[in-house]
Design a protein around this motif. Structure first.
Motif, PDB file in Angstrom:
ATOM      1  N   GLY A  50       1.246  -0.534  -9.155  1.00 39.99           N
ATOM      2  CA  GLY A  50       0.469   0.701  -9.177  1.00 39.99           C
ATOM      3  C   GLY A  50       1.263   1.891  -8.684  1.00 39.99           C
ATOM      4  O   GLY A  50       1.194   2.994  -9.249  1.00 39.99           O
ATOM      5  N   ILE A  51       2.040   1.690  -7.631  1.00 42.31           N
ATOM      6  CA  ILE A  51       2.867   2.768  -7.089  1.00 42.31           C
ATOM      7  C   ILE A  51       3.952   3.155  -8.082  1.00 42.31           C
ATOM      8  O   ILE A  51       4.248   4.345  -8.275  1.00 42.31           O
ATOM      9  CB  ILE A  51       3.470   2.353  -5.735  1.00 42.31           C
ATOM     10  N   SER A  91      10.698   8.131  -5.631  1.00 38.16           N
ATOM     11  CA  SER A  91      10.011   9.223  -6.333  1.00 38.16           C
ATOM     12  C   SER A  91      10.984  10.329  -6.725  1.00 38.16           C
ATOM     13  O   SER A  91      10.932  10.847  -7.844  1.00 38.16           O
ATOM     14  CB  SER A  91       8.893   9.802  -5.461  1.00 38.16           C
ATOM     15  N   ILE A 118       4.413   8.653 -13.751  1.00 37.33           N
ATOM     16  CA  ILE A 118       3.520   9.657 -14.313  1.00 37.33           C
ATOM     17  C   ILE A 118       3.648  10.982 -13.561  1.00 37.33           C
ATOM     18  O   ILE A 118       3.681  12.053 -14.178  1.00 37.33           O
ATOM     19  CB  ILE A 118       2.069   9.139 -14.297  1.00 37.33           C
ATOM     20  N   SER A 119       3.782  10.920 -12.250  1.00 39.02           N
ATOM     21  CA  SER A 119       3.929  12.143 -11.457  1.00 39.02           C
ATOM     22  C   SER A 119       5.223  12.874 -11.807  1.00 39.02           C
ATOM     23  O   SER A 119       5.284  14.110 -11.743  1.00 39.02           O
ATOM     24  CB  SER A 119       3.916  11.810  -9.959  1.00 39.02           C
ATOM     25  N   GLU A 157       3.888   2.978 -11.355  1.00 39.91           N
ATOM     26  CA  GLU A 157       3.305   3.755 -12.447  1.00 39.91           C
ATOM     27  C   GLU A 157       2.930   5.168 -11.988  1.00 39.91           C
ATOM     28  O   GLU A 157       3.121   6.137 -12.731  1.00 39.91           O
ATOM     29  CB  GLU A 157       2.095   3.024 -13.018  1.00 39.91           C
ATOM     30  N   GLU A 158       2.412   5.296 -10.770  1.00 32.94           N
ATOM     31  CA  GLU A 158       2.088   6.617 -10.232  1.00 32.94           C
ATOM     32  C   GLU A 158       3.337   7.492 -10.137  1.00 32.94           C
ATOM     33  O   GLU A 158       3.303   8.690 -10.459  1.00 32.94           O
ATOM     34  CB  GLU A 158       1.445   6.477  -8.851  1.00 32.94           C
ATOM     35  N   ILE A 159       4.439   6.907  -9.700  1.00 32.61           N
ATOM     36  CA  ILE A 159       5.694   7.653  -9.574  1.00 32.61           C
ATOM     37  C   ILE A 159       6.176   8.138 -10.941  1.00 32.61           C
ATOM     38  O   ILE A 159       6.594   9.292 -11.098  1.00 32.61           O
ATOM     39  CB  ILE A 159       6.763   6.777  -8.893  1.00 32.61           C
ATOM     40  N   GLU A 219       0.821  -1.208   0.000  1.00 36.31           N
ATOM     41  CA  GLU A 219       0.000   0.000   0.000  1.00 36.31           C
ATOM     42  C   GLU A 219       0.859   1.264   0.000  1.00 36.31           C
ATOM     43  O   GLU A 219       0.425   2.320  -0.453  1.00 36.31           O
ATOM     44  CB  GLU A 219      -0.914  -0.002   1.224  1.00 36.31           C
ATOM     45  N   THR A 220       2.061   1.161   0.533  1.00 39.76           N
ATOM     46  CA  THR A 220       2.998   2.271   0.621  1.00 39.76           C
ATOM     47  C   THR A 220       4.390   1.755   0.292  1.00 39.76           C
ATOM     48  O   THR A 220       4.716   0.605   0.593  1.00 39.76           O
ATOM     49  CB  THR A 220       2.997   2.873   2.051  1.00 39.76           C
TER      50      THR A 220
END
Length: 261
Positions: A188-189, A143, A195-196, A191-193, A11-12
């Motif tokens: 998921g994390i 990140s 894209i961000s 991909e979020e990193i 989750e993190t």
């Protein structure tokens, strides 16, 4: 005592919010991690992921020159062999002193060390191609490191990325065959990193199906250098993508892809 449940469940991402002091301690632990496990001693070293990287990564790049390329955590730089004819200069960013080379398959190379927090001692918009193959899961503050990779990539440039996307067990204890701090990054994390940070994910594929070694290791130990093995692995990973979980429970839960490009 710190609650690690969110990290183990995926989750993190553990380490992404570390302080400079915590990041420096992690950096010290991992600096010679890969060299100590597999890569020290260039004379006997053999890179075992050429077919894997070519199938999922390099083959998807446009047919063009990449004058300036960077390998993030690339050790001896052997991963560039499939595109070496398209490259004019290679910069390797690696914390270890074990891999220094003046050239990589005839291409001039330069070695630099990253900052302990992931900062790159480089000007922005410098590279046409960046490779980051199985490196981010070894470092804290992922990140920030990814934002630095985006900063030094030229507009219109490409990054080829591969990471384990499943739990690698409890990093608070020593694990056979793994470095002290490495942990998988939930898909998921990850991909979020990306894209961000500003990246556009043009393609994504899954790999590392757990039965691939059982099927091919007897034929050749470096099975990820075999196109047949890699193609079979990709088909199985895609077929069982529905079963992907960061933390698997039970035997059936482990029959899923373990890495992503």
């Amino acid at each position: 005592m710190e609650d690690y449940n969110a990290y183990f469940k995926g989750e993190t991402l553990y380490g992404d919010d570390f302080s400079p002091a915590q990041a420096a301690e992690w950096y010290s632990d991992e600096r010679e991690g890969y060299a100590g496990l597999a890569a020290r001693g260039g004379g006997s070293y053999r890179y075992i992921y050429h077919a894997l990287n070519n199938f999922h990564g390099f083959s998807r790049l446009p047919s063009r020159r990449f004058p300036e390329v960077m390998g993030f955590g690339s050790a001896y730089g052997e991963e560039f062999l499939p595109v070496i004819s398209q490259v004019e200069k290679i910069t390797v960013v690696d914390p270890s002193d074990s891999f220094l080379r003046k050239e990589i398959h005839g291409v001039p190379s330069e070695y630099l060390k990253p900052g302990s927090g992931g900062a790159l001692p480089l000007a922005g918009e410098k590279f046409d191609l960046i490779t980051c193959l199985g490196v981010l899961h070894h470092i804290p503050k992922v990140s920030y490191a990814v934002s630095e990779l985006f900063r030094v990539l030229r507009p219109g440039g490409y990054m080829v990325l591969r990471e384990p996307v499943i739990s690698l067990g409890d990093w608070r204890r020593r694990r056979p065959g793994l470095t002290l701090r490495e942990r998988g990054i939930p898909l998921g994390i990850l991909e979020e990193i990306l894209i961000s940070a500003g990246f556009l994910v043009e393609s994504r594929s899954l790999c590392g199906f757990p039965l691939t070694p059982r099927l091919f290791r007897l034929l050749r130990p470096d099975f990820y250098n075999s196109f047949t093995a890699v193609r079979t692995d990709a088909l199985l990973a895609a077929a069982f993508a529905f079963n992907y979980r960061y933390h698997a429970r039970g035997v059936l839960g482990k029959i899923r892809p373990t890495a992503a490009f």
